[in-house]
Design a protein around this motif. Structure first.
Motif, mmCIF file in Angstrom:
data_model
loop_
_atom_site.group_PDB
_atom_site.id
_atom_site.type_symbol
_atom_site.label_atom_id
_atom_site.label_comp_id
_atom_site.label_asym_id
_atom_site.label_seq_id
_atom_site.Cartn_x
_atom_site.Cartn_y
_atom_site.Cartn_z
ATOM 1 N N GLU A 98 4.769 -2.182 -12.489
ATOM 2 C CA GLU A 98 6.133 -2.518 -12.084
ATOM 3 C C GLU A 98 6.244 -2.606 -10.558
ATOM 4 O OE1 GLU A 98 10.521 -0.436 -12.217
ATOM 5 O OE2 GLU A 98 9.279 -0.352 -14.025
ATOM 6 N N TYR A 99 5.590 -1.680 -9.875
ATOM 7 C CA TYR A 99 5.634 -1.675 -8.409
ATOM 8 C C TYR A 99 5.045 -2.966 -7.849
ATOM 9 C CZ TYR A 99 4.701 -0.260 -3.585
ATOM 10 O OH TYR A 99 4.638 -0.190 -2.218
ATOM 11 N N LEU A 100 3.915 -3.398 -8.394
ATOM 12 C CA LEU A 100 3.281 -4.624 -7.906
ATOM 13 C C LEU A 100 4.065 -5.860 -8.317
ATOM 14 C CD1 LEU A 100 -0.501 -3.760 -8.427
ATOM 15 C CD2 LEU A 100 0.806 -3.759 -6.288
ATOM 16 N N ASP A 101 4.733 -5.825 -9.474
ATOM 17 C CA ASP A 101 5.601 -6.934 -9.859
ATOM 18 C C ASP A 101 6.749 -7.093 -8.864
ATOM 19 O OD1 ASP A 101 4.085 -7.555 -12.054
ATOM 20 O OD2 ASP A 101 5.341 -6.446 -13.485
ATOM 21 N N GLN A 102 7.231 -5.962 -8.370
ATOM 22 C CA GLN A 102 8.332 -5.987 -7.404
ATOM 23 C C GLN A 102 7.857 -6.311 -5.994
ATOM 24 O OE1 GLN A 102 10.050 -2.098 -7.823
ATOM 25 N NE2 GLN A 102 11.043 -2.552 -9.789
ATOM 26 N N ASN A 103 6.550 -6.160 -5.761
ATOM 27 C CA ASN A 103 5.981 -6.422 -4.444
ATOM 28 C C ASN A 103 4.760 -7.330 -4.585
ATOM 29 O OD1 ASN A 103 7.417 -4.235 -2.507
ATOM 30 N ND2 ASN A 103 6.988 -3.292 -4.496
ATOM 31 N N PRO A 104 4.954 -8.556 -5.041
ATOM 32 C CA PRO A 104 3.809 -9.435 -5.341
ATOM 33 C C PRO A 104 2.947 -9.747 -4.119
ATOM 34 C CG PRO A 104 5.871 -10.673 -5.349
ATOM 35 C CD PRO A 104 6.244 -9.231 -5.294
ATOM 36 N N HIS A 105 3.517 -9.610 -2.912
ATOM 37 C CA HIS A 105 2.739 -9.886 -1.710
ATOM 38 C C HIS A 105 1.642 -8.859 -1.482
ATOM 39 C CE1 HIS A 105 5.782 -6.955 -0.558
ATOM 40 N NE2 HIS A 105 5.067 -6.650 0.511
ATOM 41 N N LEU A 106 1.717 -7.728 -2.207
ATOM 42 C CA LEU A 106 0.710 -6.674 -2.044
ATOM 43 C C LEU A 106 -0.472 -6.832 -2.993
ATOM 44 C CD1 LEU A 106 2.924 -3.459 -1.712
ATOM 45 C CD2 LEU A 106 1.853 -4.775 0.118
ATOM 46 N N VAL A 107 -0.328 -7.634 -4.038
ATOM 47 C CA VAL A 107 -1.315 -7.647 -5.121
ATOM 48 C C VAL A 107 -2.704 -8.004 -4.607
ATOM 49 C CG1 VAL A 107 -1.998 -8.741 -7.283
ATOM 50 C CG2 VAL A 107 0.400 -8.126 -6.895
ATOM 51 N N GLU A 108 -2.830 -9.115 -3.913
ATOM 52 C CA GLU A 108 -4.143 -9.569 -3.458
ATOM 53 C C GLU A 108 -4.753 -8.582 -2.479
ATOM 54 O OE1 GLU A 108 -6.270 -13.495 -1.392
ATOM 55 O OE2 GLU A 108 -4.131 -13.504 -1.896
ATOM 56 N N TRP A 109 -3.923 -8.057 -1.574
ATOM 57 C CA TRP A 109 -4.423 -7.095 -0.587
ATOM 58 C C TRP A 109 -4.913 -5.811 -1.257
ATOM 59 C CZ3 TRP A 109 -1.809 -2.407 1.060
ATOM 60 C CH2 TRP A 109 -2.486 -1.736 2.083
ATOM 61 N N GLU A 161 3.554 5.457 1.481
ATOM 62 C CA GLU A 161 4.744 5.716 2.288
ATOM 63 C C GLU A 161 4.590 6.932 3.192
ATOM 64 O OE1 GLU A 161 7.332 8.242 -1.013
ATOM 65 O OE2 GLU A 161 7.587 6.081 -0.837
ATOM 66 N N THR A 162 3.610 7.787 2.914
ATOM 67 C CA THR A 162 3.361 8.936 3.794
ATOM 68 C C THR A 162 2.481 8.552 4.980
ATOM 69 O OG1 THR A 162 1.415 9.694 2.558
ATOM 70 C CG2 THR A 162 3.565 10.509 1.838
ATOM 71 N N PHE A 163 2.009 7.303 4.990
ATOM 72 C CA PHE A 163 1.261 6.757 6.124
ATOM 73 C C PHE A 163 2.039 5.534 6.634
ATOM 74 C CE2 PHE A 163 -1.751 9.278 3.869
ATOM 75 C CZ PHE A 163 -2.704 9.693 4.785
ATOM 76 N N PRO A 164 3.154 5.764 7.311
ATOM 77 C CA PRO A 164 4.071 4.662 7.644
ATOM 78 C C PRO A 164 3.476 3.600 8.549
ATOM 79 C CG PRO A 164 4.680 6.679 8.808
ATOM 80 C CD PRO A 164 3.639 7.066 7.814
ATOM 81 N N THR A 165 2.392 3.915 9.259
ATOM 82 C CA THR A 165 1.802 2.905 10.153
ATOM 83 C C THR A 165 0.842 1.968 9.421
ATOM 84 O OG1 THR A 165 0.032 4.432 10.805
ATOM 85 C CG2 THR A 165 2.020 4.405 12.161
ATOM 86 N N VAL A 166 0.616 2.199 8.118
ATOM 87 C CA VAL A 166 -0.231 1.292 7.342
ATOM 88 C C VAL A 166 0.501 -0.023 7.134
ATOM 89 C CG1 VAL A 166 -1.279 0.877 5.090
ATOM 90 C CG2 VAL A 166 -1.525 3.104 6.182
ATOM 91 N N GLN A 167 -0.112 -1.102 7.561
ATOM 92 C CA GLN A 167 0.455 -2.435 7.385
ATOM 93 C C GLN A 167 -0.484 -3.257 6.506
ATOM 94 O OE1 GLN A 167 3.448 -3.442 8.522
ATOM 95 N NE2 GLN A 167 3.767 -1.370 9.319
ATOM 96 N N PRO A 168 -0.006 -3.723 5.353
ATOM 97 C CA PRO A 168 -0.864 -4.492 4.454
ATOM 98 C C PRO A 168 -1.530 -5.659 5.165
ATOM 99 C CG PRO A 168 1.207 -3.950 3.371
ATOM 100 C CD PRO A 168 1.355 -3.537 4.795
#
Length: 301
Positions: A13-24, A50-57
């Motif tokens: 569900e999380y990846l469905d809501q955030n499809p831009h993250l799937v490939e990464w 979310e506990t590593f807020p500086t992580v950028q996909p």
């Protein structure tokens, strides 16, 4: 991420809501990971993003490297029984809250691995072997295709170590060998496993050495044996093991091979990283053995 449902449902569900993250996210999967291992580690990773807020996909960063390393440490602990310094163990156990792994491997205590004691009532989270069935820990071993599967990773690691040693002025006694090996391994999106056992408890050692006090450390990566070291304490043993492991990277190439070793008083086949130099074919006795029958039943699909 939401709670109260299975990890698979939450991640989907999380990846469905955030499809831009799937490939990464999928690009972070290790080539050696089974579906079961990857799905568990993926959930661990996403729950803690979310506990590593500086992580950028899509962008490398120290925070991303740290999170990936912790996820790999956790997966290695759950599926391979690897143990790490206590602060790391405490951290990954805290981060894994809510992640459920069905049919997780059953561990044996360190004393049981060595045949020196009885199993405690609650088990030992820091042990590095699984429950084994009589007559089945020692006829098993890595599958024939294992060296070929692991070789590409160690080719990359060889290049990373070579550049690191060049920047450090070459291989020498004053280097922090463990830090070099750790940094190169984690930059390749893997982690080292360090197993420690009292020196006097190791079977098959020469009598003169077996009487000494101290610790022995065995290093592995992706279940491949890298080196063994002895020292007065865990830090000294780890340093020596790292120095021995780095010697394999001094040649023109490294090769993963299946070799015979001793484990718990028996001959077994193990995955070993070798260089291209002629050396004594003997190896120190293994103090961990990740090729138990149960661990080979969940291959990639």
């Amino acid at each position: 991420m939401a709670e109260g449902r299975s990890g698979e449902d939450i991640v989907s569900e999380y990846l469905d809501q955030n499809p831009h993250l799937v490939e990464w996210v999928e690009s972070l999967r290790g080539g050696h990971e089974t579906n079961k291992q990857w799905h568990a580690r993926r959930e661990f990773f996403l729950r803690n993003m979310e506990t590593f807020p500086t992580v950028q996909p899509g962008f490398p960063s120290p925070s991303l490297d740290r999170l990936l390393s912790l996820s790999i440490c956790w997966a290695n602990h759950i599926f391979l029984g690897c143990r790490y310094p206590q602060p790391v163990m405490d951290r990954i156990k805290e981060m894994a809250e809510g992640v459920v792994v069905n049919d997780a491997p059953v561990r044996k205590t360190r004393d049981e691995i060595l045949g020196k004691g009885k199993r405690t009532a609650g088990g030992d989270d820091d042990s590095c072997a699984k429950r084994t069935k009589p007559g089945n820990p020692f006829k098993q071993g890595p599958p024939p295709q294992a060296p070929a599967e692991h070789q590409p990773f160690f080719n990359r690691l060889y290049k990373a170590v070579a550049w690191k040693l060049v920047s450090a002025g070459g291989f020498g006694p004053n280097l922090d060998h463990f830090e070099i090996l750790r940094a190169c391994t984690e930059s390749s999106k893997e982690s080292l496993s360090c197993v420690f056992v009292p020196l006097k408890d190791i079977p098959d050692l020469p009598a003169a050495r077996s009487q000494k006090e101290g610790q022995v450390c065995e290093l592995r990566c992706q279940t491949v044996y890298l080196g063994t070291g002895y020292g007065r304490d865990e830090a000294a043993a780890r340093a020596m093991a790292s120095k021995e492991a780095l010697k394999a990277f001094q040649g023109r190439k490294v090769t993963v091979k299946i070799c015979r070793r001793r484990f718990n008083g028996r001959d077994v086949e193990d995955l070993v990283l070798l260089d291209d130099q002629p050396r004594n074919p003997g190896f120190p006795p293994a103090i961990s053995y990740p090729f138990q029958p149960e661990q080979q039943g969940d291959g990639p699909s």
